[in-house]
Write a protein that holds these residues in place. Structure first.
Motif, short mmCIF file in Angstrom:
data_model
loop_
_atom_site.label_atom_id
_atom_site.label_comp_id
_atom_site.label_asym_id
_atom_site.label_seq_id
_atom_site.Cartn_x
_atom_site.Cartn_y
_atom_site.Cartn_z
N PHE A 114 47.30 7.85 11.14
CA PHE A 114 48.45 8.21 11.56
C PHE A 114 49.72 8.84 10.66
CE2 PHE A 114 47.99 5.27 15.47
CZ PHE A 114 47.16 6.18 16.08
N GLU A 115 50.72 9.55 11.21
CA GLU A 115 51.63 9.77 9.95
C GLU A 115 52.26 8.63 9.70
OE1 GLU A 115 55.67 12.51 10.13
OE2 GLU A 115 54.43 12.50 11.82
N GLY A 116 52.36 8.50 8.28
CA GLY A 116 53.22 7.58 7.44
C GLY A 116 52.30 6.40 7.15
N TRP A 117 50.87 6.53 7.30
CA TRP A 117 49.85 5.36 7.25
C TRP A 117 49.65 5.64 5.72
CZ3 TRP A 117 46.40 2.80 10.87
CH2 TRP A 117 46.96 2.48 11.99
N GLU A 118 49.06 4.57 5.05
CA GLU A 118 48.25 4.41 3.85
C GLU A 118 46.60 4.60 4.21
OE1 GLU A 118 49.20 1.27 1.37
OE2 GLU A 118 51.49 1.84 1.12
N CYS A 119 46.05 5.65 3.76
CA CYS A 119 44.50 5.87 4.25
C CYS A 119 43.64 5.99 2.83
CB CYS A 119 44.56 6.88 4.97
SG CYS A 119 45.25 6.83 6.67
N ALA A 120 42.49 5.50 2.83
CA ALA A 120 41.83 5.62 1.75
C ALA A 120 40.17 5.48 1.87
CB ALA A 120 41.99 4.58 0.59
N ALA A 121 39.67 6.44 1.62
CA ALA A 121 38.12 6.81 1.94
C ALA A 121 37.31 7.00 0.59
CB ALA A 121 37.98 7.60 2.82
N SER A 122 35.97 6.59 0.39
CA SER A 122 35.11 7.00 -0.56
C SER A 122 33.77 6.78 -0.07
CB SER A 122 35.25 5.75 -1.69
OG SER A 122 35.06 4.52 -1.33
N GLN A 123 32.80 7.66 -0.84
CA GLN A 123 31.41 7.59 -0.33
C GLN A 123 30.56 7.24 -1.46
OE1 GLN A 123 29.52 11.62 0.22
NE2 GLN A 123 29.43 10.95 2.28
N LEU A 124 29.58 6.74 -1.24
CA LEU A 124 28.32 6.47 -2.17
C LEU A 124 27.14 7.01 -1.66
CD1 LEU A 124 28.91 2.63 -3.00
CD2 LEU A 124 29.41 4.44 -4.55
N ARG A 125 26.66 7.91 -2.74
CA ARG A 125 25.26 8.49 -2.45
C ARG A 125 24.27 8.11 -3.56
NH1 ARG A 125 25.17 13.19 -4.06
NH2 ARG A 125 23.59 13.94 -2.90
N PHE A 126 23.00 7.93 -3.12
CA PHE A 126 21.83 7.52 -4.10
C PHE A 126 20.31 7.77 -3.55
CE2 PHE A 126 23.34 3.66 -1.98
CZ PHE A 126 22.36 3.21 -1.50
N GLY A 127 19.49 7.88 -4.43
CA GLY A 127 18.32 8.24 -4.05
C GLY A 127 17.33 8.80 -5.05
N VAL B 72 16.10 23.89 -10.21
CA VAL B 72 16.37 23.56 -8.74
C VAL B 72 15.80 22.06 -8.54
CG1 VAL B 72 14.09 24.58 -8.32
CG2 VAL B 72 15.66 24.32 -6.46
N GLY B 73 16.63 21.42 -7.71
CA GLY B 73 16.20 20.07 -7.65
C GLY B 73 16.11 19.71 -6.08
N MET B 74 15.61 18.54 -6.04
CA MET B 74 15.25 18.18 -4.29
C MET B 74 15.45 16.77 -4.25
SD MET B 74 12.84 19.46 -1.50
CE MET B 74 11.44 18.68 -2.22
N GLY B 75 15.99 16.18 -3.50
CA GLY B 75 16.06 14.48 -3.29
C GLY B 75 16.36 14.20 -1.90
N PHE B 76 16.29 12.96 -1.67
CA PHE B 76 16.67 12.19 -0.47
C PHE B 76 17.25 11.05 -0.65
CE2 PHE B 76 12.45 10.92 -1.17
CZ PHE B 76 12.16 9.56 -0.63
N GLY B 77 17.85 10.12 0.01
CA GLY B 77 18.39 9.09 0.12
C GLY B 77 19.50 8.31 0.96
N MET B 78 20.28 7.47 0.67
CA MET B 78 21.22 6.71 1.46
C MET B 78 22.59 7.16 1.24
SD MET B 78 21.38 4.60 3.88
CE MET B 78 20.04 3.78 3.87
#
Length: 246
Positions: A108-121, A138-144
């Motif tokens: 919502f307007e005026g809120w404190e909001c934080a987000a982050s993301q982890l990727r690995f594989g 060129v590279g290719m992978g998969f993970g979480m």
């Protein structure tokens, strides 16, 4: 006799220097062994965090990546082995700082909001020109993937103004990621260049809770997040990276 000996010694030194230089070039031009890479970029995504779930404004519906973020800044890392000059086998990981934005569904307007993301594989790369000054690959992978959110701010209730805090962890498989890039040689073991990565995945598991804190002496209540359908998404990262061959 002395002149001939001097010429012979000079020729031997020149041949030895040339052989050492050639050996040094050959050692770099055919990199094998441990390789470490770090990078920085900008990320944008399309798709959903979840579908048909309870949103912050108490409506049932979808939350798109574009609803909650203005992009993101990923810090990437790779560790692996150049089994041949052309082939790299190893693992990738990234920590992404998400640039959140106000919206009616999660921040919502005026809120404190934080987000982050982890990727690995795991991943594999093929280098087309390991002996050239610029080496495309060129590279290719998969993970979480794990997405974490923590949003908080004031809300109006029948008992007065309270503070609502939402914490969530949403995770799922990254089915595939594809990377195109290139490296300029900077020295015997260092290289540097651009990369473009595209990923495709799905958020399948969502956990967390909301905590409502009301004015004293009213109690504080914590409620688990409700069910939501999976969110399928795609993301694109553009940036630069540096590699070190050990």
């Amino acid at each position: 006799m002395t002149g001939r000996l001097s010429w012979a010694l000079a020729a031997a030194v020149a041949l030895g220097s040339a052989g050492a230089s050639a050996q040094e070039v050959a050692t770099y031009s055919a990199p094998t062994g441990l390789e470490v890479t770090v990078g920085l970029g900008f990320q944008a995504g399309v798709g959903h965090v979840y579908k048909n779930g309870m949103r912050l404004n108490q409506t049932i519906g979808d939350v798109k990546l574009s609803d909650a973020a203005n992009g993101a800044v990923p810090f990437v890392a790779e560790l692996g082995y150049r089994v041949t000059p052309n082939w790299f086998i190893g693992a990738y990981g990234s920590y992404t700082h998400i640039i959140t934005k106000e919206n009616p569904y999660s921040c919502f307007e005026g809120w404190e909001c934080a987000a982050s993301q982890l990727r690995f594989g795991p991943q594999v790369q093929y280098h087309f020109s390991p002996t050239a000054s610029f080496d495309p690959f060129v590279g290719m992978g998969f993970g979480m993937v794990i997405l974490r959110n923590e949003n908080s701010g004031p809300v109006q209730t029948q008992a007065g103004t309270g503070n609502l805090k939402l914490k969530s962890s949403t995770r799922g498989p990254e089915f595939v990621n594809l990377t195109l890039g290139g490296k300029w040689r900077l020295g015997h073991s260092l290289s540097f260049g651009p990369f473009l990565t595209a990923t495709f995945g799905r958020y399948t598991t969502r956990s967390g809770d909301t905590t409502l804190t009301l004015p004293s002496p009213l109690p504080t209540t914590t409620t688990p997040l409700g069910y939501a359908d999976d969110g399928t998404y795609g993301a694109f990262m553009l940036g630069v990276r540096g590699s070190w061959n050990i």
